[in-house]
Structures are given as structure tokens and as C-alpha cells.
Design a protein around this motif. Sequence first.
Motif, short mmCIF file in Angstrom:
data_model
loop_
_atom_site.label_atom_id
_atom_site.label_comp_id
_atom_site.label_asym_id
_atom_site.label_seq_id
_atom_site.Cartn_x
_atom_site.Cartn_y
_atom_site.Cartn_z
N GLN A 75 0.58 -1.25 -0.06
CA GLN A 75 0.15 -0.03 0.10
C GLN A 75 0.81 1.23 -0.04
O GLN A 75 0.48 2.28 -0.39
N LYS A 76 2.09 1.30 0.81
CA LYS A 76 2.96 2.39 0.70
C LYS A 76 3.47 2.88 -0.57
O LYS A 76 3.65 3.94 -0.52
N VAL A 77 3.83 2.03 -1.45
CA VAL A 77 4.20 2.30 -2.77
C VAL A 77 3.15 1.97 -3.68
O VAL A 77 3.10 2.26 -4.97
N GLU A 193 9.23 -2.26 1.01
CA GLU A 193 8.16 -1.85 1.97
C GLU A 193 7.99 -3.07 2.80
O GLU A 193 7.97 -4.38 2.15
N SER B 126 8.18 3.11 6.77
CA SER B 126 8.69 3.86 5.58
C SER B 126 8.34 3.02 4.26
O SER B 126 7.88 2.00 4.43
N ALA B 127 8.86 3.82 3.34
CA ALA B 127 8.67 3.03 1.94
C ALA B 127 9.86 3.86 0.99
O ALA B 127 10.02 4.82 1.07
N ARG B 129 11.26 3.91 -3.05
CA ARG B 129 11.18 3.33 -4.36
C ARG B 129 12.37 3.65 -5.16
O ARG B 129 13.09 4.69 -4.88
N ILE B 164 6.33 8.44 -5.57
CA ILE B 164 5.69 7.87 -4.48
C ILE B 164 5.05 8.80 -3.79
O ILE B 164 5.15 9.97 -3.71
N LYS B 165 3.96 8.46 -2.89
CA LYS B 165 3.26 9.61 -2.17
C LYS B 165 2.94 8.92 -0.63
O LYS B 165 2.90 7.75 -0.49
N THR B 167 1.03 7.76 2.76
CA THR B 167 -0.54 7.66 2.94
C THR B 167 -0.74 8.00 4.18
O THR B 167 -1.73 7.53 4.93
#
Lengths: 199, 247
Positions: A75-77, A193, B126-127, B129, B164-165, B167
Motif C-alpha cells: 500500500q505505501k508504494v 516496503e 517507511s517506503a 522506491r 511515491i506518495k 499514506t
Amino acid sequence: MRVRWYAGTCIAFVAVAVAVAVVAAYAVRSEGRRAPTRPVAADASLDPAEARHYGPVVPDAAQRAPLAPGETRYQKVGARLLPPKATDHAAIAASDALAVFRESGLRPDVFSDGGTPTIDLVRYTNDEVGPVDPKTGAVTPTAMDRLAWVVTFPTAAVVVYGGRGHASVDGGRCPFVYVVDAASGAPIDSFQECAPLHS
Amino acid sequence: MRTIFSRFMVVAAFCIVAPFLSVPAVDAALATCGVGGNWFDGKDQSVYTNGNYYEGVSAVITSRIGLVCDSDTSNSNNFSNAWSMIANGESASGGWVQTGYIRGYGGHIYHFGQVWDGIAPFSTHSATRYGASALASGERHRYWQQWSSSCYCELAMIDVTQWIKTTWNPFGTWTTPFEMQFEAETRYRESDVPGTPAAPAQWDTMQAQAYSDTFITMPNVLQQPAPDSTRWAISTQSVTQFRVWTK
């Protein structure tokens, strides 16, 4: 004599009650004046220009939808991995996808300390990555229901980048994912993630 | 006999002087890595005196290779990068949204973006990309972070692409005013920040997103802490442009 005793007791009682009321009122006012250390919602003390920014995030509809059978969702990406269709056929082998990643030079250390990789054929969609229409803000995803090999290293180190002046933190370990187009062999996506959702 | 003695003296003198004549190779990271951490060379804005606060940042950054020290051969741990960032105003708590480019030990240059709400543990909050394809040195890309009223979230952008955004909404999650940061970073002080004296890494066309949601030309002279290594340099061209390099 008895009347004077009653009157004195009554006056003392009223005095104590008034004192308790005053103390209670002061305590309530003090609590009310206490500044919040971290505002969780807009309040009257905020500048209107700032206050209008407070509110719950509006998630993408696709990310808000219930998980489909066999789906894995990051979901986060904004990535959704669905099982391939029965008629799907990959033009390149799983080992070819792994070779694409190895030759990319991106995060080669995961081969030695990221755990045993899994390579899955999926229908890959990334709802939130792609060019943005400047007028509408709509995103055109770079991958939409694309047949792809997904290479996943389950326990790769998470690297913390920045920020200056912020306390150092430990990144921990999470799945590292590399996505390769199963038809062309072109790389599609790469992300890290923790805690993806599985149906 | 006298000639042999003279030649001996010349060679001996050369042997003594030669070490002092050697010039360190330009853009050469040191062999041995020292203390690991997050080390920086760049500009930021964490203190505001005019009451104008910001919710996003933008800069065009020229990609350059940053060579890294040799004794840590981990590509992920031993890195050199450059980025723009909007961050939690309460620095002790952490939290940021950033995009930029990165190169790890023995690797190529890639786009990257990372978001963290500032809540521990980092791993589950965290995430990150990465770009799936490598960049060339000298490429220029706009790396920017934009708060959007359409999602009440922060968008991490590269050029015209949403990367990326979040949440979560930084307003309500973080403390205002947010910090603006434009930095080069390495894991070790013995590594090179991107850029050389002849070909520095450059941040230009720097902008800030005001509370009106509009990006404006960088209105402030940003703070410029001393680089975390004496091997690194920084110079200011204008309020909207600066350069970083390894000496």
C-alpha cells in the motif's frame, strides 16, 4: 448558642465549597491553555492558511478496495500483485528476470544478505507511479495489469537516507522487490516496503 | 667515482622529496571507511523568522558520480547521494519525504525516493522506491515534493512523474513549520559527495511550495551548515542555486 454553632458550620462549609470550585475552575482553565505538543487536527489557534491543510488522507480507490483472491498489495508504494490468468505465458524465464536484476547493478548486496529470493509471475499494477496531468492531477500508471516477474528478497536491509539534523534510526529489514516485464524483459519497478497485505 | 656518487645523491634526494610531490587524485574516495552515519553537505531551512512557512520543495539537480570508500563493499550501506526533502519540523522525531539520485558501492546512479512518517520503527513506517534503470552523469532532473489538496498527502515527484506518495498527511502528523533540505549525503566521511571541482553537483531553479499550494522562487537565503567532512566543499551561486563537490 446552638444557632451560632450552626451558622459557623454553614459558613465554613460554603467557604470550603467555594475554594474547591475556584481550584477546579483554575485547573480546567490551565488544561485548556496547555499547548499541544503535536497538533493532530486544525484548531482555532492555527493560522487559517495552515489550518485548511489538516484532514484525513484521501486514499486511491484501488488501494481502498478489498483484496482480491490471491492478491498481494504494497500500500505505501501503491503496488498490486494479482495471480496471472490461465492463458498467460511469459516470454522470458524466471531466471532471465533474476539476471536482469543482477545485471542492473541496483542493490547487488541483497543477493548475499537479502534472504532467498522468490520469483513469481503476476499481473502487476502500480496505481500511483507515472506521469501526472498538471490540470487534473491524475496519474497515468507506468504499469497497469502487466504480466511481470516479481523478484522478492524477503529480508533486505532498509537504508535510511537523511535527514540532516534528525536523530539516527535503524532501518531494519524488509522485502526488497524488483519487477521485470515478462514479455520484454524490461525493468518496470523497484521498491522496498515492510508488511505487505496478502489475501 | 665522483659521477657515481653524484647520481646516487640525485636518486637519494628524489626518494626523499618524491612523497611530498605526489598529488592526491581528484575525486578519489579514501580506501578505508571510518565511522558510519549520515553525513551531509548542503543547505536547509529549519528556522523561520518571517512567519512564512512551506509545505513542499523543488530543485533541479545535476547528477554526478560520488565515489565511495572501499573497505565497506555493501552497495546499499555504502552510498553517495543528492536530494531535496521536506521534513518534520520536530527534528528529534524524524520524518521526511524526499527524492533524488543515489549511487552505492560498485553500482550505477539511480533515482530514488523515500517517505517516512517519523513514527518508529522506521521499517514498518517507511517506503522506498528506486529507479529500475540507471542514469548517466550529467543528467538534470527536477526532484520535488508537493503537498496536494486532492489527497491531503505529500507527493514525491521526479520530473513530471509521481514517484511515491504518503499514506498520511504531514499536517497533523508532523510539527510545523516543516524543514526544507537540499543535501548531498554519504554513509562515510571518507566517501565522496557527488561532483568534482571541474564538474560539481548543482542544485538550481530552487523553489518552495507556500501554504497557498503554489511553488514560488526560493524566497529565503537558506542556512548553510559546514560540510560534515573537510574533504567536501559547497558554494552559493545565488538564492536559487548552489554547488557541491569533493575537493
